[in-house]
Design a protein around this motif. Structure first.
Motif, short mmCIF file in Angstrom:
data_model
loop_
_atom_site.label_atom_id
_atom_site.label_comp_id
_atom_site.label_asym_id
_atom_site.label_seq_id
_atom_site.Cartn_x
_atom_site.Cartn_y
_atom_site.Cartn_z
N PHE A 1 0.86 -1.17 0.00
CA PHE A 1 0.00 0.00 0.00
C PHE A 1 0.91 1.22 0.00
O PHE A 1 1.21 1.78 1.05
CB PHE A 1 -0.90 -0.04 1.24
N LEU A 2 1.35 1.64 -1.18
CA LEU A 2 2.26 2.78 -1.29
C LEU A 2 1.63 4.03 -0.67
O LEU A 2 0.41 4.19 -0.76
CB LEU A 2 2.62 3.05 -2.76
N PRO A 3 2.40 4.93 -0.04
CA PRO A 3 3.86 4.93 0.01
C PRO A 3 4.45 4.10 1.13
O PRO A 3 5.65 4.24 1.40
CB PRO A 3 4.17 6.41 0.23
N ALA A 4 3.69 3.26 1.79
CA ALA A 4 4.28 2.39 2.81
C ALA A 4 5.07 1.27 2.13
O ALA A 4 4.63 0.74 1.11
CB ALA A 4 3.18 1.80 3.69
N ASP B 1 8.54 3.31 -7.80
CA ASP B 1 7.45 3.25 -6.80
C ASP B 1 6.89 4.63 -6.46
O ASP B 1 6.21 4.79 -5.45
CB ASP B 1 7.91 2.57 -5.49
N GLU B 2 7.18 5.61 -7.30
CA GLU B 2 6.72 6.97 -6.99
C GLU B 2 5.77 7.51 -8.06
O GLU B 2 5.35 8.66 -7.98
CB GLU B 2 7.94 7.92 -6.87
N GLY B 3 5.44 6.72 -9.04
CA GLY B 3 4.60 7.19 -10.13
C GLY B 3 3.15 7.40 -9.70
O GLY B 3 2.75 6.98 -8.62
N ILE C 1 -0.51 7.11 -8.81
CA ILE C 1 -1.29 5.95 -8.35
C ILE C 1 -2.62 5.90 -9.09
O ILE C 1 -3.35 6.89 -9.14
CB ILE C 1 -1.53 6.04 -6.84
N ILE C 2 -2.96 4.74 -9.64
CA ILE C 2 -4.24 4.55 -10.32
C ILE C 2 -5.26 3.93 -9.38
O ILE C 2 -6.41 4.35 -9.32
CB ILE C 2 -4.07 3.65 -11.57
N GLU C 3 -4.84 2.91 -8.65
CA GLU C 3 -5.79 2.19 -7.79
C GLU C 3 -5.04 1.49 -6.68
O GLU C 3 -3.87 1.11 -6.85
CB GLU C 3 -6.60 1.18 -8.65
N GLN C 4 -5.71 1.34 -5.54
CA GLN C 4 -5.14 0.68 -4.37
C GLN C 4 -6.23 -0.08 -3.65
O GLN C 4 -7.41 0.28 -3.72
CB GLN C 4 -4.57 1.72 -3.38
N ASN D 1 1.75 14.23 -10.58
CA ASN D 1 2.07 12.90 -10.09
C ASN D 1 0.87 12.19 -9.45
O ASN D 1 1.02 11.28 -8.65
CB ASN D 1 3.23 12.95 -9.10
N THR D 2 -0.33 12.66 -9.78
CA THR D 2 -1.53 11.97 -9.30
C THR D 2 -2.41 11.65 -10.51
O THR D 2 -2.11 12.06 -11.64
CB THR D 2 -2.33 12.84 -8.31
N THR D 3 -3.49 10.93 -10.25
CA THR D 3 -4.42 10.62 -11.33
C THR D 3 -5.83 11.06 -10.96
O THR D 3 -6.18 11.14 -9.79
CB THR D 3 -4.50 9.11 -11.63
N ILE D 4 -6.59 11.33 -11.98
CA ILE D 4 -8.03 11.52 -11.86
C ILE D 4 -8.65 10.28 -12.50
O ILE D 4 -8.32 9.93 -13.63
CB ILE D 4 -8.45 12.80 -12.61
#
Lengths: 291, 291, 291, 291
Positions: A203-206, A236-238, A240-243, A286-289
């Motif tokens: 579960f990034l950024p962890a 690991d910094e790109g 995030i699309i989904e978690q 660096n985020t997504t919609i």
């Protein structure tokens, strides 16, 4: 986001982003209406009215879309793009994106994608599966999909990446790393020219980096997770699309965390891939919609 | 649905539904643009292109909204409603709905609503709390909210309901039953003239009626839930607004199920109330559309 | 863990930990049986058969427990503790732990604990609420619970902590930091002599430190969370008791994340406090075992 | 329930149930200790101290288990079963149960079980897959597992069931219906003599019977679910082993609900099968205890 079926012939998706200002939604919908289109679905988001950026995904039905597409594109460029300083793209909903899936030895993410594709859940064409190991060849070919073994010979990663580029260029619209255990070089990233989706088993950024389930065990967390993200130069910094996460207990050893995690990984990756195929994921820095 | 902040002065919400046909989105957004409005958020849904019904919630910014409202309403009626056989309503985002909350002895749903309201999470004005028991009076008054005790005297429910109607009529825009343990009569429903939201302590349609946690224990289910719905003449059968569940085990006795359930009830009810206040919940026959 | 009701008179809890070896479960249950006790619930966990550590929580019914307790303790010491190099404690289930709750200005975690306590969900006695701000005094006193305002005067934290120690020593069995916004000094930690539970408003170890919701927004995560943990010298690094998450979207501003987060914080903290009161949480280095 | 790895050689599981009374846990653990066993894990549950029924699952390590098993069984019978009026069974953890999986045309539950089995997640031997349709033969045989096509010829279900019984008797320890679309006759149930696990595509008891996703759509629920249960004479009424749900929206058509539901079905079924294989599921009337 809406989950309604907005696939099919004569259905177009117009994806735009531009500095926010009044009148964008009206201008887009007027134009579509004038062109003879009927809006099926429209999502928008602004990072702020003052000085913010505006994003919109519009799905519309237009009889004779294939023939009319150049005319639509010209109209968007003239009537919208210049006026609003807009970045945009227009795609046909029934024209699947072409993908290459990279894997190594672990099969759960790969098999889940192949199976969902066969069921018709993922609107994409799988051009090939590429692996640095030969082990998954038979499984992949059972699905009628080409399997290409590109080993790293004598540690020569550059040679392997050169071979990857030859395979990919012109043939695919995006790449999925389905638990592919090789670092992608910056050079490759620059040259490949298509988006790359990765699944990270935390579960990034962890727990950035290698061995996240061991790290999760050591830290004693009560939930473990997985993250699908676009690959950028920063590992690991790109965006995030989904978690998603799953509950674990003190009694779960690392092997068990790995098994639970596999379930989360495959479901998170498949959702990210589906949304990417449907042009639902827009990048904003660096985020997504996700519409 | 979008959760972005779309509250504040000069912000209007236009809620429409009509038979689906091409051009509705364009017509609405053109009109708003012409009136000088800027669309902030737009959600739509159609039950089907052919013979289906279309629903849309449009949030827009219009300087001088309060003064302009009659003009906007006239324009919607003339330019949209007649053309599209549209049902519609226009609300001001910063004009909170007025609510009466009904409770009995159980406090968790009531207190949660009062506390969220005090925190500013629920855009509504609590006109009063009405109860058939006096027990919660002090708690309610601590929040500075009127508490009205309307007992059922000698089983005369009709008299109590008559008193309810007097209290409510003209004073509230909707009613919330926060674990109110009296059956509402059909007559009351017809006469009250505003929507009523109820929280049922089961995952409907499972365990309809009284004693759902005992029924859940007897059936040995592994999850229990709660359901917020609009009240209709058919008990526990009204349109569902929101539902959620929580995991339980064989070891949980009915008392423990009741405690777990209380957490689900209060969160489900508070979400339903919030969405109702924000005009996000549209009724479609016996179901809802939640934008 | 089991959720069955194991409260009540004549019910004891024996918590043990020791190097793992064969025969511990049998030795414990034999002894309890000999003493006239009846085991109601027994949970155990070993970090590994070879060289691992063994943990067990045994709940048993023993008629005349209060009178017999010294005899039981002597028997545990002689027959178990010496043989197995055991750390242990014996508690009476119907003797609630005494707690002091520390808060600042934010009320959601504090009020949730007060409500649940009043409903009978938390088997503890709230000795006092301590705050560095006076704002929550009235809310707390409505529940009939002492509220003590200990301001930090002229930045003299040491003086405030000295006052805290006077209030706490001998009066409480544990402390809960319910969104208490002051750093606890190492000196205080050493001298207070009872466990301290904190709620951190992120899914640790992600977003350690201040402003986690802003950090979560910046990183674009799709879930936010909260973590209840024991306080140790290393800020945000203590043993995790419980965690949970909630789904968010790109459209949620930091203020909305904060509101969603508040719901997760209060439910996570209340679970951690309940489990601590029930002697379900055993520390194992920097992690916990939750039975 | 504990998820720790309690598999492997020389590991036994003793499952018991009996009228509750003091001393059962002590008697069981003393006996295991005397026989030279070391308890690894012990779960117990009582439906009530007075007149209730007691259930326990004990996992223990006993060197030379295979050779010693008859002696252990004799000791359990003499020392425990008669004294406590106990029903019991003793299994070896490394002796996988043998299973037949029944399927029809739908592949998701079947393939998920085959994958998990190949990955080593399910401690069972798949003796065969039986289907009334030939379509899944190739998929199944890719896994090296026998596929038996038993069509219903001229509507003669009795003949098909007779063939099933021949295939099963003596060869399997349980049966899994992985979206098998034929009604099982009472006669078959009586004669097959092993437990049967079914996956129902709704959150039972909601939407009993056929077409649950259509029913869910019509009722407008906000979550859909799946239920794994033991098959009894009463269709969809057998003891529930596991359930889960997934959030849906008004925009999801029945086809989409079916796709979402497939994900829940396969994960719920795989958990139920795993727990059954590990002797974690005890039947208590029409409910289950899952340790």
């Amino acid at each position: 986001m809406s989950s309604s079926t907005t696939q099919g012939q004569d259905i177009a998706r117009l994806i735009i982003s531009c500095p926010d200002q009044p009148g964008i939604v009206a201008a887009v919908s007027e134009l579509i209406s004038e062109l003879g289109g009927n809006i099926i679905s429209l999502d928008q988001y602004s990072t702020g009215v003052e000085g913010g950026r505006f994003f919109q995904r519009t799905v519309f039905h237009l009889p004779g879309l294939v023939a009319a597409k150049p005319q639509v594109e010209a109209a968007v460029e003239e009537r919208l793009a210049q006026r609003f300083a807009m970045e945009w793209s227009l795609t046909e909903a029934d024209k699947p994106k072409r993908v290459a899936i990279f894997a190594s030895k672990t099969d759960h993410c790969l098999l889940d994608l192949l199976w969902r594709h066969r069921r018709g859940e993922l609107p994409m064409e799988i051009a090939m599966v590429v692996s640095n190991h030969p082990g998954l060849a038979e499984d992949v070919r059972t699905f009628g999909i080409p399997f290409v073994h590109v080993p790293v010979v004598n540690g020569d990663k550059a040679a392997a990446e050169a071979q990857h580029l030859e395979l990919l260029q012109g043939n695919v619209d995006f790449v999925v790393l389905a638990r592919y255990m090789q670092i992608i070089s910056e050079d490759f990233l620059e040259r490949v020219g298509v988006p790359i989706i990765n699944i990270h088993h935390s579960f990034l950024p962890a727990f950035i980096g290698a061995g996240p389930y061991q790290k999760a065990k050591d830290r004693g967390v009560k939930l473990i997770g997985a993250t699908a993200h676009y690959v950028t130069e920063d590992l690991d910094e790109g965006p995030i699309i989904e978690q998603d996460v799953i509950r674990v207990s003190h009694a779960d050893e690392v092997a068990q965390l790995t098994r639970y995690g596999a379930d989360v990984e495959r479901s998170v990756l498949s959702r990210a891939v589906k949304w990417h195929c449907e042009d639902r994921v827009l990048r904003n820095g660096n985020t997504t919609i996700v519409f």
